[in-house]
Design a protein around this motif. Structure first.
Motif, PDB file in Angstrom:
ATOM      1  N   ILE A 136     -18.850   2.672  -0.643  1.00  0.00           N
ATOM      2  CA  ILE A 136     -17.460   1.716  -1.255  1.00  0.00           C
ATOM      3  C   ILE A 136     -16.978   2.593  -2.447  1.00  0.00           C
ATOM      4  CG2 ILE A 136     -16.837  -0.553  -2.236  1.00  0.00           C
ATOM      5  CD1 ILE A 136     -18.202  -0.733   0.411  1.00  0.00           C
ATOM      6  N   PRO A 137     -15.561   2.938  -2.359  1.00  0.00           N
ATOM      7  CA  PRO A 137     -14.923   3.586  -3.296  1.00  0.00           C
ATOM      8  C   PRO A 137     -15.125   2.620  -4.690  1.00  0.00           C
ATOM      9  CG  PRO A 137     -13.563   3.561  -1.488  1.00  0.00           C
ATOM     10  CD  PRO A 137     -14.775   2.494  -1.135  1.00  0.00           C
ATOM     11  N   GLU A 138     -15.172   3.390  -5.830  1.00  0.00           N
ATOM     12  CA  GLU A 138     -15.214   2.743  -6.997  1.00  0.00           C
ATOM     13  C   GLU A 138     -13.960   1.663  -7.384  1.00  0.00           C
ATOM     14  OE1 GLU A 138     -16.402   5.725  -6.592  1.00  0.00           O
ATOM     15  OE2 GLU A 138     -18.173   6.048  -7.253  1.00  0.00           O
ATOM     16  N   ASN A 139     -13.084   2.214  -7.051  1.00  0.00           N
ATOM     17  CA  ASN A 139     -11.682   1.604  -7.314  1.00  0.00           C
ATOM     18  C   ASN A 139     -11.684   0.302  -6.598  1.00  0.00           C
ATOM     19  OD1 ASN A 139      -8.977   1.975  -8.574  1.00  0.00           O
ATOM     20  ND2 ASN A 139      -8.482   1.472  -6.559  1.00  0.00           N
ATOM     21  N   ALA A 140     -12.390   0.126  -5.633  1.00  0.00           N
ATOM     22  CA  ALA A 140     -12.474  -1.170  -5.058  1.00  0.00           C
ATOM     23  C   ALA A 140     -13.110  -2.188  -5.779  1.00  0.00           C
ATOM     24  CB  ALA A 140     -13.217  -0.905  -3.614  1.00  0.00           C
ATOM     25  N   TYR A 141     -14.031  -1.835  -6.557  1.00  0.00           N
ATOM     26  CA  TYR A 141     -14.863  -2.827  -7.427  1.00  0.00           C
ATOM     27  C   TYR A 141     -13.847  -3.148  -8.454  1.00  0.00           C
ATOM     28  CZ  TYR A 141     -19.031  -2.070  -5.094  1.00  0.00           C
ATOM     29  OH  TYR A 141     -20.079  -1.928  -4.138  1.00  0.00           O
ATOM     30  N   ILE A 142     -13.172  -2.091  -8.988  1.00  0.00           N
ATOM     31  CA  ILE A 142     -12.053  -2.396 -10.085  1.00  0.00           C
ATOM     32  C   ILE A 142     -10.992  -3.373  -9.574  1.00  0.00           C
ATOM     33  CG2 ILE A 142     -10.275  -1.452 -11.491  1.00  0.00           C
ATOM     34  CD1 ILE A 142     -11.956   1.008 -11.557  1.00  0.00           C
ATOM     35  N   GLU A 143     -10.549  -3.276  -8.518  1.00  0.00           N
ATOM     36  CA  GLU A 143      -9.649  -4.214  -7.920  1.00  0.00           C
ATOM     37  C   GLU A 143     -10.071  -5.551  -7.575  1.00  0.00           C
ATOM     38  OE1 GLU A 143      -6.603  -2.592  -5.275  1.00  0.00           O
ATOM     39  OE2 GLU A 143      -7.325  -0.852  -5.419  1.00  0.00           O
ATOM     40  N   LEU A 144     -11.202  -5.649  -7.034  1.00  0.00           N
ATOM     41  CA  LEU A 144     -11.932  -6.781  -6.879  1.00  0.00           C
ATOM     42  C   LEU A 144     -11.808  -7.825  -8.319  1.00  0.00           C
ATOM     43  CD1 LEU A 144     -13.423  -8.659  -4.879  1.00  0.00           C
ATOM     44  CD2 LEU A 144     -15.542  -7.680  -5.605  1.00  0.00           C
ATOM     45  N   VAL A 145     -12.309  -7.270  -9.198  1.00  0.00           N
ATOM     46  CA  VAL A 145     -12.437  -7.896 -10.609  1.00  0.00           C
ATOM     47  C   VAL A 145     -11.088  -8.245 -11.024  1.00  0.00           C
ATOM     48  CG1 VAL A 145     -12.907  -7.645 -13.005  1.00  0.00           C
ATOM     49  CG2 VAL A 145     -14.434  -6.400 -11.299  1.00  0.00           C
ATOM     50  N   GLU A 146     -10.162  -7.454 -10.750  1.00  0.00           N
ATOM     51  CA  GLU A 146      -8.727  -8.072 -10.910  1.00  0.00           C
ATOM     52  C   GLU A 146      -8.386  -9.140 -10.173  1.00  0.00           C
ATOM     53  OE1 GLU A 146      -6.072  -4.074 -12.141  1.00  0.00           O
ATOM     54  OE2 GLU A 146      -6.567  -4.199 -10.078  1.00  0.00           O
ATOM     55  N   GLN A 147      -8.777  -9.243  -9.044  1.00  0.00           N
ATOM     56  CA  GLN A 147      -8.592 -10.341  -8.217  1.00  0.00           C
ATOM     57  C   GLN A 147      -9.341 -11.694  -8.546  1.00  0.00           C
ATOM     58  OE1 GLN A 147      -6.372 -10.666  -5.617  1.00  0.00           O
ATOM     59  NE2 GLN A 147      -5.307  -8.611  -6.538  1.00  0.00           N
TER      60      GLN A 147
END
Length: 169
Positions: A136-147
């Motif tokens: 999983i790209p690390e950026n996906a986790y960052i965007e998930l937290v934003e959501q």
């Protein structure tokens, strides 16, 4: 069995939602297209030769695939070259991007995280799974937290038996 000896699943009773980000990964074949293979001697873009090689591509070979177009040659490729190859394959491929495989995965996960319906998580305690068989790209986790930050009661990362609290609202 008496109530005193009954085994209870405290995790299930806690109302905790376990969320596995890998479930959002789009399924399908990933194919890289190196523009070097379309260049004369791997170095020079000759428009006529380039167009012939693009015409020879069979779009069915790329059907329902995720494509990433890159150039491994030390050659300058005009922007219209990307237009031509994209125009040829856009009707059969699911998605086409410029870049490497990692760039493709980041974009696919970005789209998945941005379009996912998080309604079931509103006001809930959410645990984002820490381990996955998928990359999983690390950026996906960052965007998930934003959501999730504006809508969930609390967010944790890891596993039910060992997690890291991220925040509580």
């Amino acid at each position: 069995m008496s109530e005193d000896l009954e085994i209870k699943n405290k995790i299930a009773e806690s109302g905790l939602i376990n969320f596995d980000l890998s479930t959002l990964l789009p399924k399908g074949k990933r194919i890289g297209i190196d523009l070097k293979d379309f260049l004369f001697e791997g170095l020079i873009l000759k428009e006529k030769d380039f167009r012939e090689k693009i015409s020879a591509l069979n779009p069915e070979d790329y059907e329902n695939s995720y494509l990433y177009i890159y150039n491994s040659a030390d050659a300058i490729v005009p922007l219209w070259a990307y237009f031509l190859i994209t125009a040829k394959l856009t009707e059969t491929a699911k998605k086409i991007v410029f870049g490497n495989r990692e760039d493709l995965e980041v974009l696919l996960m970005h789209n998945a995280v941005q379009t996912y319906d998080y309604t079931e998580m509103i006001g809930k305690r959410v645990l984002v799974k820490g381990c996955s068989d998928e990359s999983i790209p690390e950026n996906a986790y960052i965007e998930l937290v934003e959501q999730l930050k504006p809508i969930v009661k609390s967010l944790m990362f890891g596993e039910a038996c060992s997690n890291v609290p991220i925040f509580k609202n």
